[in-house]
Motif scaffolding. Structure first.
Motif, PDB file in Angstrom:
ATOM      1  N   ASP A 137       0.838  -1.204   0.000  1.00 42.23           N
ATOM      2  CA  ASP A 137       0.000   0.000   0.000  1.00 42.23           C
ATOM      3  C   ASP A 137       0.873   1.253   0.000  1.00 42.23           C
ATOM      4  O   ASP A 137       0.489   2.276  -0.562  1.00 42.23           O
ATOM      5  CB  ASP A 137      -0.969  -0.016   1.176  1.00 42.23           C
ATOM      6  CG  ASP A 137      -2.080  -1.031   0.970  1.00 42.23           C
ATOM      7  OD1 ASP A 137      -3.130  -0.666   0.412  1.00 42.23           O
ATOM      8  OD2 ASP A 137      -1.889  -2.202   1.324  1.00 42.23           O
ATOM      9  N   ALA A 140       1.741   1.732  -3.467  1.00 41.55           N
ATOM     10  CA  ALA A 140       0.531   2.148  -4.195  1.00 41.55           C
ATOM     11  C   ALA A 140       0.269   3.641  -3.977  1.00 41.55           C
ATOM     12  O   ALA A 140      -0.034   4.365  -4.926  1.00 41.55           O
ATOM     13  CB  ALA A 140      -0.664   1.320  -3.732  1.00 41.55           C
ATOM     14  N   PRO A 208       8.699  -1.555 -15.260  1.00 38.02           N
ATOM     15  CA  PRO A 208      10.053  -1.670 -15.789  1.00 38.02           C
ATOM     16  C   PRO A 208      10.827  -0.363 -15.647  1.00 38.02           C
ATOM     17  O   PRO A 208      10.237   0.701 -15.454  1.00 38.02           O
ATOM     18  CB  PRO A 208       9.832  -2.004 -17.276  1.00 38.02           C
ATOM     19  CG  PRO A 208       8.438  -1.634 -17.565  1.00 38.02           C
ATOM     20  CD  PRO A 208       7.672  -1.737 -16.284  1.00 38.02           C
ATOM     21  N   SER A 213      10.378   1.088 -20.335  1.00 36.73           N
ATOM     22  CA  SER A 213       8.945   1.380 -20.195  1.00 36.73           C
ATOM     23  C   SER A 213       8.393   1.863 -21.534  1.00 36.73           C
ATOM     24  O   SER A 213       8.743   2.950 -21.996  1.00 36.73           O
ATOM     25  CB  SER A 213       8.752   2.451 -19.116  1.00 36.73           C
ATOM     26  OG  SER A 213       7.433   2.931 -19.148  1.00 36.73           O
ATOM     27  N   VAL A 214       7.531   1.063 -22.156  1.00 33.96           N
ATOM     28  CA  VAL A 214       7.068   1.411 -23.507  1.00 33.96           C
ATOM     29  C   VAL A 214       6.061   2.554 -23.508  1.00 33.96           C
ATOM     30  O   VAL A 214       5.995   3.331 -24.461  1.00 33.96           O
ATOM     31  CB  VAL A 214       6.442   0.181 -24.230  1.00 33.96           C
ATOM     32  CG1 VAL A 214       7.485  -0.709 -24.813  1.00 33.96           C
ATOM     33  CG2 VAL A 214       5.493  -0.594 -23.346  1.00 33.96           C
ATOM     34  N   SER A 216       5.551   5.009 -20.960  1.00 30.92           N
ATOM     35  CA  SER A 216       5.759   6.189 -20.101  1.00 30.92           C
ATOM     36  C   SER A 216       5.831   7.523 -20.850  1.00 30.92           C
ATOM     37  O   SER A 216       5.158   8.476 -20.461  1.00 30.92           O
ATOM     38  CB  SER A 216       7.032   6.027 -19.276  1.00 30.92           C
ATOM     39  OG  SER A 216       6.764   5.249 -18.149  1.00 30.92           O
ATOM     40  N   TRP A 276       9.609  -9.996 -15.061  1.00 31.40           N
ATOM     41  CA  TRP A 276       8.945 -10.349 -16.327  1.00 31.40           C
ATOM     42  C   TRP A 276       8.357 -11.747 -16.267  1.00 31.40           C
ATOM     43  O   TRP A 276       7.318 -12.029 -16.868  1.00 31.40           O
ATOM     44  CB  TRP A 276       9.906 -10.199 -17.521  1.00 31.40           C
ATOM     45  CG  TRP A 276      10.164  -8.742 -17.809  1.00 31.40           C
ATOM     46  CD1 TRP A 276      11.349  -8.090 -17.700  1.00 31.40           C
ATOM     47  CD2 TRP A 276       9.193  -7.747 -18.202  1.00 31.40           C
ATOM     48  NE1 TRP A 276      11.196  -6.758 -18.013  1.00 31.40           N
ATOM     49  CE2 TRP A 276       9.893  -6.515 -18.326  1.00 31.40           C
ATOM     50  CE3 TRP A 276       7.825  -7.767 -18.467  1.00 31.40           C
ATOM     51  CZ2 TRP A 276       9.255  -5.327 -18.701  1.00 31.40           C
ATOM     52  CZ3 TRP A 276       7.186  -6.578 -18.843  1.00 31.40           C
ATOM     53  CH2 TRP A 276       7.892  -5.383 -18.957  1.00 31.40           C
TER      54      TRP A 276
HETATM   55  N1  BYC Z   1       2.663  -5.640 -12.838  1.00 34.22           N
HETATM   56  O1  BYC Z   1       5.340   0.853 -20.213  1.00 34.22           O
HETATM   57  P1  BYC Z   1       5.068   0.478 -18.805  1.00 34.22           P
HETATM   58  C1  BYC Z   1      -3.059  -1.641  -5.117  1.00 34.22           C
HETATM   59  C2  BYC Z   1       3.274  -3.780 -17.588  1.00 34.22           C
HETATM   60  S1  BYC Z   1      -3.259  -2.074  -6.731  1.00 34.22           S
HETATM   61  C3  BYC Z   1       2.184  -6.101 -14.009  1.00 34.22           C
HETATM   62  O2  BYC Z   1       5.900   1.138 -17.765  1.00 34.22           O
HETATM   63  P2  BYC Z   1       2.704   1.891 -17.863  1.00 34.22           P
HETATM   64  C4  BYC Z   1      -3.524  -2.484  -4.032  1.00 34.22           C
HETATM   65  C5  BYC Z   1       2.466  -2.653 -18.198  1.00 34.22           C
HETATM   66  O3  BYC Z   1       1.073  -2.835 -17.965  1.00 34.22           O
HETATM   67  C6  BYC Z   1      -1.794  -1.426  -7.515  1.00 34.22           C
HETATM   68  N2  BYC Z   1       2.410  -5.507 -15.197  1.00 34.22           N
HETATM   69  O4  BYC Z   1       3.500   0.667 -18.510  1.00 34.22           O
HETATM   70  C7  BYC Z   1      -4.619  -3.315  -4.184  1.00 34.22           C
HETATM   71  C8  BYC Z   1       2.859  -2.796 -19.651  1.00 34.22           C
HETATM   72  O5  BYC Z   1       2.192  -3.893 -20.247  1.00 34.22           O
HETATM   73  P3  BYC Z   1       0.963  -3.695 -21.338  1.00 34.22           P
HETATM   74  C9  BYC Z   1      -1.959  -1.275  -8.982  1.00 34.22           C
HETATM   75  C10 BYC Z   1       3.135  -4.372 -15.172  1.00 34.22           C
HETATM   76  O6  BYC Z   1       1.258   1.586 -17.939  1.00 34.22           O
HETATM   77  C11 BYC Z   1      -5.007  -4.166  -3.158  1.00 34.22           C
HETATM   78  C12 BYC Z   1       4.324  -3.206 -19.574  1.00 34.22           C
HETATM   79  O7  BYC Z   1       4.497  -3.777 -18.283  1.00 34.22           O
HETATM   80  N3  BYC Z   1      -1.652   0.094  -9.351  1.00 34.22           N
HETATM   81  O8  BYC Z   1      -2.475  -0.646  -4.948  1.00 34.22           O
HETATM   82  O9  BYC Z   1       3.153   3.191 -18.453  1.00 34.22           O
HETATM   83  C13 BYC Z   1      -4.285  -4.198  -1.960  1.00 34.22           C
HETATM   84  C14 BYC Z   1       5.282  -2.038 -19.753  1.00 34.22           C
HETATM   85  O10 BYC Z   1       5.190  -1.109 -18.644  1.00 34.22           O
HETATM   86  C15 BYC Z   1       3.643  -3.817 -14.000  1.00 34.22           C
HETATM   87  C16 BYC Z   1      -1.900   0.555 -10.581  1.00 34.22           C
HETATM   88  O11 BYC Z   1      -2.380  -0.149 -11.442  1.00 34.22           O
HETATM   89  C17 BYC Z   1       3.402  -4.500 -12.784  1.00 34.22           C
HETATM   90  N4  BYC Z   1       3.865  -4.068 -11.614  1.00 34.22           N
HETATM   91  O12 BYC Z   1       3.205   1.897 -16.336  1.00 34.22           O
HETATM   92  C18 BYC Z   1      -3.196  -3.358  -1.799  1.00 34.22           C
HETATM   93  C19 BYC Z   1      -1.583   2.018 -10.779  1.00 34.22           C
HETATM   94  N5  BYC Z   1       4.310  -2.693 -14.308  1.00 34.22           N
HETATM   95  O13 BYC Z   1      -0.152  -2.981 -20.593  1.00 34.22           O
HETATM   96  C20 BYC Z   1      -2.810  -2.471  -2.816  1.00 34.22           C
HETATM   97  C21 BYC Z   1      -1.930   2.532 -12.147  1.00 34.22           C
HETATM   98  C22 BYC Z   1       4.243  -2.553 -15.634  1.00 34.22           C
HETATM   99  O14 BYC Z   1       1.516  -2.871 -22.449  1.00 34.22           O
HETATM  100  N6  BYC Z   1      -1.011   2.086 -13.159  1.00 34.22           N
HETATM  101  N7  BYC Z   1       3.540  -3.561 -16.170  1.00 34.22           N
HETATM  102  O15 BYC Z   1       0.580  -5.095 -21.734  1.00 34.22           O
HETATM  103  C23 BYC Z   1       0.173   2.694 -13.411  1.00 34.22           C
HETATM  104  O16 BYC Z   1       0.588   3.641 -12.761  1.00 34.22           O
HETATM  105  C24 BYC Z   1       0.988   2.174 -14.586  1.00 34.22           C
HETATM  106  O17 BYC Z   1       0.118   1.412 -15.410  1.00 34.22           O
HETATM  107  C25 BYC Z   1       2.224   1.310 -14.178  1.00 34.22           C
HETATM  108  C26 BYC Z   1       2.890   0.817 -15.468  1.00 34.22           C
HETATM  109  C27 BYC Z   1       3.217   2.198 -13.434  1.00 34.22           C
HETATM  110  C28 BYC Z   1       1.825   0.120 -13.337  1.00 34.22           C
END
Ligand code: BYC
Length: 327
Positions: A137, A140, A208, A213-214, A216, A276
């Motif tokens: 968390d 997060a 990543p 990071s593709v 970002s 990965w």
């Molecule tokens: N795990 O270009 P990138 C919580 C994937 S829940 C898996 O850097 P982006 C909580 C990425 O999707 C926490 N996959 O991507 C709940 C991409 O693949 P695709 C969740 C990952 O989107 C219950 C590829 O790698 N938080 O807090 O610019 C209890 C290249 O990455 C991960 C969010 O979802 C990973 N860790 O940046 C307790 C926050 N990391 O989609 C707690 C919102 C990367 O091209 N999301 N990938 O197939 C974000 O901020 C962004 O989407 C990320 C990734 C920073 C996660």
């Protein structure tokens, strides 16, 4: 030919106007024009975020029946229910972009949509619940506070409430570990072991490295993301390296060292191969997590059918009442 050129320049100017709005910090709302790639990026990120909240309930749910006291059990139940709520706000935010909840859930169940890598690790002891609260968390919150300023209105607004709840979650995790750290040598060892297992996966949650990071660069131009994966990861390491001192425990990184020139902690190498491997479906619990979500979906079919039948009946009654009043 001339007509095609005019149409193309009209589209370009729409894109320019869109970018100007983003640059002036004007929020994009569901009915506003947006490039298709912006819409798709948001559906991907918000959908994956929603799935992470819901799958994230599983490792913690594993400890509801084994919480060490009634008070700890009530707190854990409330936390897990909060995560379900976060999933629901986020699915609703994604639906404003024209995708249905059923479509998103189908993508999760088929393995097409991702969810956070962190939830593919097992919760072996009660101390793991503390480590999730404090580290997961904690990570997060750092990732999500900037999302309250995301350019897309419904996502940004959903994140405000989520962040408030996540800070309570982090405090409860820290409190569990602090209590164990003050306890018997076995309890202290259990807390240390949980930190040793959860620290590196939490560091990897940020995604990543910037070089790999593709999405970002484009997401930052669109102000969906405000900071890069590595920037947020560094903030997390700096925060945790200080907080662990209060616990009187250690982090499993022999290279962790304050660097006064950088004003940050230096850290050891991250095992990207492990990251990965987990992202691609081969972590310790990937199969178990997806199986649990599919089963829950199938077992809940009667609830969805009943809710739909009730809503239809209510709509029919309202229509009949209107007809009677009109007559
Ligand atoms: N795990 O270009 P990138 C919580 C994937 S829940 C898996 O850097 P982006 C909580 C990425 O999707 C926490 N996959 O991507 C709940 C991409 O693949 P695709 C969740 C990952 O989107 C219950 C590829 O790698 N938080 O807090 O610019 C209890 C290249 O990455 C991960 C969010 O979802 C990973 N860790 O940046 C307790 C926050 N990391 O989609 C707690 C919102 C990367 O091209 N999301 N990938 O197939 C974000 O901020 C962004 O989407 C990320 C990734 C920073 C996660």
């Amino acid at each position: 030919m001339q007509q095609t050129q005019e149409r193309t320049s009209a589209v370009v100017s729409l894109e320019e106007q869109f970018q100007q709005k983003i640059d002036s910090e004007i929020r994009i709302e569901p009915k506003d024009w947006m490039p298709e790639a912006y819409r798709k990026t948001l559906i991907r990120q918000i959908g994956q975020h929603a799935h992470s909240e819901v799958v994230g309930m599983l490792p913690e749910g594993n400890w509801i029946t084994r919480a060490p006291s009634l008070k700890r059990k009530a707190i854990l139940l409330a936390k897990i229910q909060d995560e379900a709520g976060h999933g629901l706000y986020l699915y609703s935010a994604a639906e404003t972009l024209g995708v249905s909840r059923d479509e998103m859930i189908e993508e999760l169940h088929s393995g097409k949509a991702k969810y956070s890598s962190i939830f593919n690790y097992p919760t072996l002891t009660w101390a793991d619940i503390g480590a999730i609260g404090w580290l997961v968390d904690g990570a997060a919150i750092l990732n999500q506070i900037p999302l309250c300023r995301c350019s897309y209105g419904p996502y940004a607004r959903a994140m405000v409430r989520i962040c408030k709840e996540e800070s309570f979650h982090q405090r409860q995790g820290f409190d569990i570990l602090y209590t164990l750290a003050q306890g018997s040598p076995e309890q202290r060892a259990m807390a240390q072991d949980a930190i040793n297992r959860w620290y590196w996966p939490a560091v990897m949650m940020f995604g990543p490295s910037d070089a790999d990071s593709v999405h970002s660069a484009q997401s930052m131009r669109w102000k969906i993301k405000r900071f890069s994966n590595d920037e947020l990861r560094q903030r997390f390491i700096d925060m945790i390296a200080e907080q662990v001192k209060v616990l009187g425990l250690t982090l499993p990184d022999p290279d962790l060292k304050w660097n006064p020139e950088r004003g940050h902690y230096d850290h050891g190498p991250i095992n990207w191969e492990e990251f990965w491997n987990v992202v691609n479906g081969n972590g310790p619990c990937n199969r178990e997590r997806l199986r649990a979500r599919r089963e829950a979906w199938e077992k809940g079919a009667w609830v969805r059918e009943a809710a739909l039948a009730y809503a239809e009946k209510k709509a029919r009654r309202a229509a009949q009442k209107e007809e009677t009043q009109a007559a």
